[in-house]
Design an enzyme around this catalytic site. Structure first.
Site, short mmCIF file in Angstrom:
data_model
loop_
_atom_site.label_atom_id
_atom_site.label_comp_id
_atom_site.label_asym_id
_atom_site.label_seq_id
_atom_site.Cartn_x
_atom_site.Cartn_y
_atom_site.Cartn_z
N MET A 76 73.88 16.68 39.67
CA MET A 76 74.92 16.71 40.76
C MET A 76 76.34 17.69 40.09
O MET A 76 76.73 17.81 39.32
CB MET A 76 75.28 15.38 40.89
CG MET A 76 74.38 14.84 41.77
SD MET A 76 74.32 13.06 42.05
CE MET A 76 75.35 13.21 43.70
N HIS A 77 77.17 17.71 41.16
CA HIS A 77 79.05 18.52 40.99
C HIS A 77 78.82 19.71 40.04
O HIS A 77 80.23 20.09 40.14
CB HIS A 77 79.65 17.63 40.64
CG HIS A 77 79.11 15.67 41.03
ND1 HIS A 77 79.09 15.37 41.94
CD2 HIS A 77 78.67 14.91 39.73
CE1 HIS A 77 78.79 13.77 41.76
NE2 HIS A 77 78.27 13.80 40.96
N ASP A 233 70.22 15.17 42.22
CA ASP A 233 68.53 14.58 41.27
C ASP A 233 69.17 12.79 41.40
O ASP A 233 67.55 12.03 41.48
CB ASP A 233 68.97 15.27 39.41
CG ASP A 233 70.56 14.43 39.46
OD1 ASP A 233 70.75 13.69 39.72
OD2 ASP A 233 70.29 14.64 38.18
C1 XUL Z 1 76.08 11.35 39.60
C2 XUL Z 1 76.50 12.69 37.78
C3 XUL Z 1 74.71 12.92 37.51
C4 XUL Z 1 74.89 13.81 37.08
C5 XUL Z 1 73.28 13.99 36.20
O1 XUL Z 1 77.33 11.37 39.76
O2 XUL Z 1 77.13 13.24 38.21
O3 XUL Z 1 73.72 11.88 37.34
O4 XUL Z 1 73.38 13.99 38.48
O5 XUL Z 1 72.34 14.86 36.31
#
Ligand code: XUL
Length: 510
Positions: A76-77, A233
């Site tokens: 993410m992000h 994910d």
């Molecule tokens: C969720 C986050 C992590 C990434 C890892 O906020 O930052 O879990 O998604 O892949």
């Protein structure tokens, strides 16, 4: 119908081809690694992901040509900045990058803290909005060339289909989505002076965004194959774990560790440890909190203090991980008075402190590497327990806990986790829940079958792993100590991370 789930992870890309009964027909993984050019930074070259797509398709072989729908999942992000020609203007800044503390302050200022009303979430160094502001503040030339900002899995979508699109779960993690209404937040974009045309269109997770274009997919994926929105994910892992109702928690022990609960009505955590994001099922949301280094802590241990043992095992044809875990199993619960703080990349939940740092505390002469290793695993479990306790404190029901991710592949890790939590946990049939969930979203999107029906059909939960009463009692006491250590050492952590930055800056100037 065969569906393909692709998960653009932090340490590699995972692909699963899944059949109509939920059976895994083929799987492949292509590894890559994040880079940390400066303290607190974490970057990846988006081309690594795209190359990995080609590799996994080649590894999967001809079956890829029979795939009828594709679902994407991803870390993410992260921010992928593309110019008008679709070329990235620099490395992607990842979720675990901590360089944007000043930009988070800027977001508070520009929105007068109302970002909480508009997006349901406060600013975080992890979130994409602060990364966009960082590029504008620090690399104005690159920012001026930027025409679109995509999340990691959506960059793969763009390469596969030419479409610039995302879906509600991943968009939630940008800090730019009106999570309540599942559309971009015009107030937030205006306050931050971010041009809405930089952002892709947003769909629901099961909606089709486009099709594989001719020439994409390494000549292996059939052109015209539909691609659904998919999910972040964590949202995909929750789907892969069969999370379709409140009360069943999904916990992933991947590079990061995440506690995830579906909610049917919006709840906002007053302590701001939990994020409130859209869930992959239309009309539902989720609360989620994340520790930054979970299996990532153990990977670090394997690569550093445990490297000699793991490398020797691998040279002898054994799994380095298994050999390290044998050492863990030979040491007692509580690691003979040793505690590990897993803040190797700062910490998000619950401390929200980019400058938190890790530690082993309680070392004595009887400890050897096996205790160090066990303490790492226990420390990660303590960090996750804080989140489970936090969720229960918000009044969320916790009837069942399902665990996925690399940590869930180890029976011993699951056992330690159950004892630390003092309640049973179970793994689901696929530890690669994110890729599996993405394949489920593709199947739901292509067939129109509701996700919960599909989950009942596809997701098989493993056996319950019960806590060991004696260990659980020890962990109660050790966890009570663990909980005091962040606060007691916060000042030292901050001074050390400032010193580290100052030294690195000098090195940079030379
Ligand atoms: C969720 C986050 C992590 C990434 C890892 O906020 O930052 O879990 O998604 O892949």
């Amino acid at each position: 119908l065969l569906t393909l789930g692709l998960d653009v992870g932090t340490s590699g890309l995972k692909a699963l081809v899944v059949g109509a009964e939920g059976e895994v027909v083929a799987e492949a993984t292509a590894p890559y690694a994040p880079r940390s050019p400066r303290p607190g930074w974490s970057e990846q070259n988006p081309e690594d992901w795209w190359r990995a797509v080609g590799s996994v398709c080649a590894m999967l072989g001809p079956v890829v040509g029979d795939v009828g729908a594709i679902g994407l999942s991803g870390q993410m992000h992260g921010s992928v900045f593309l110019d008008g020609a679709g070329t990235h203007v620099g490395p992607a800044i990842l979720w675990n990058d901590q360089r944007t503390a000043a930009e988070c302050d800027e977001i508070e200022r520009r929105t007068d803290r109302r970002i909480r009303d508009w997006t349901l979430n406060p600013p975080r160094t992890a979130f994409t909005a602060s990364k966009i502001l960082w590029l504008r503040n620090h690399e104005p030339d690159a920012f001026a060339r930027t025409r679109s900002v995509l999340l990691p899995k959506d960059f793969v979508r763009f390469r596969l289909s030419g479409d610039e699109a995302t879906e509600v779960t991943d968009a939630s993690g940008t800090n730019l989505l009106d999570v309540r209404n599942r559309i971009w937040s015009t107030e937030t974009l205006a306050a931050l002076e971010i041009d809405p045309s930089l952002l892709p269109r947003v769909v629901e997770s099961v909606e089709v965004t486009g099709c594989v274009s001719a020439g994409a997919g390494a000549g292996l994926l059939r052109p015209g194959t539909p691609i659904v929105g998919g999910g972040a994910d964590q949202a995909s892992a929750a789907i892969g774990n069969g999370i379709c109702e409140p009360g069943v928690l999904s916990i992933t022990i991947g590079t990061s560790g995440v506690v995830y609960a579906q909610i049917d009505q919006i709840v906002v955590d007053p302590t701001e440890a939990f994020h409130t994001f859209c869930h992959a099922i239309p009309g539902t949301w989720m609360m989620m909190a994340s520790v930054l280094s979970a299996a990532g802590s153990f990977q670090w241990y394997r690569d550093t203090a445990g490297a000699a043992d793991a490398d020797a095992a691998e040279a002898a044809g054994r799994s380095g991980f298994d050999v390290l875990m044998e050492g863990v199993s030979a040491t007692p619960a509580g690691s003979a008075g040793l505690i590990f703080l897993p803040y190797l990349t700062g910490e998000r939940s619950p401390h929200n402190d980019p400058d938190a740092r890790g530690a082993w505390i309680g070392l004595n002469r009887r400890h050897d590497r096996r205790h160090l290793a066990r303490a790492v695993i226990e420390g990660v479990c303590f960090a996750l327990r804080d989140l489970v306790d936090g969720l229960a404190g918000l009044g969320a029901p916790v009837r069942e806990i399902r665990v996925a991710g690399g940590g869930a592949k180890s029976a011993l890790w699951l056992q330690i986790f159950a004892s630390v939590l003092g309640r049973p946990v179970r793994a689901t049939t696929t530890a690669d829940a994110s890729a599996y969930g993405a394949a489920m979203l593709a199947a739901a999107g292509a067939s129109g079958e509701p996700i919960d029906a599909l989950a009942r059909h596809w997701v098989r939960a493993g056996p319950l792993v019960e806590p060991i009463a004696r260990d659980a009692a020890i962990y109660e006491d050790v966890h009570a100590v663990y909980r005091t250590l962040y606060g007691a050492n916060r000042d030292a952590m901050h001074r050390l991370s400032n010193l580290d930055r100052a030294t690195a800056d000098e090195g940079h100037g030379r």
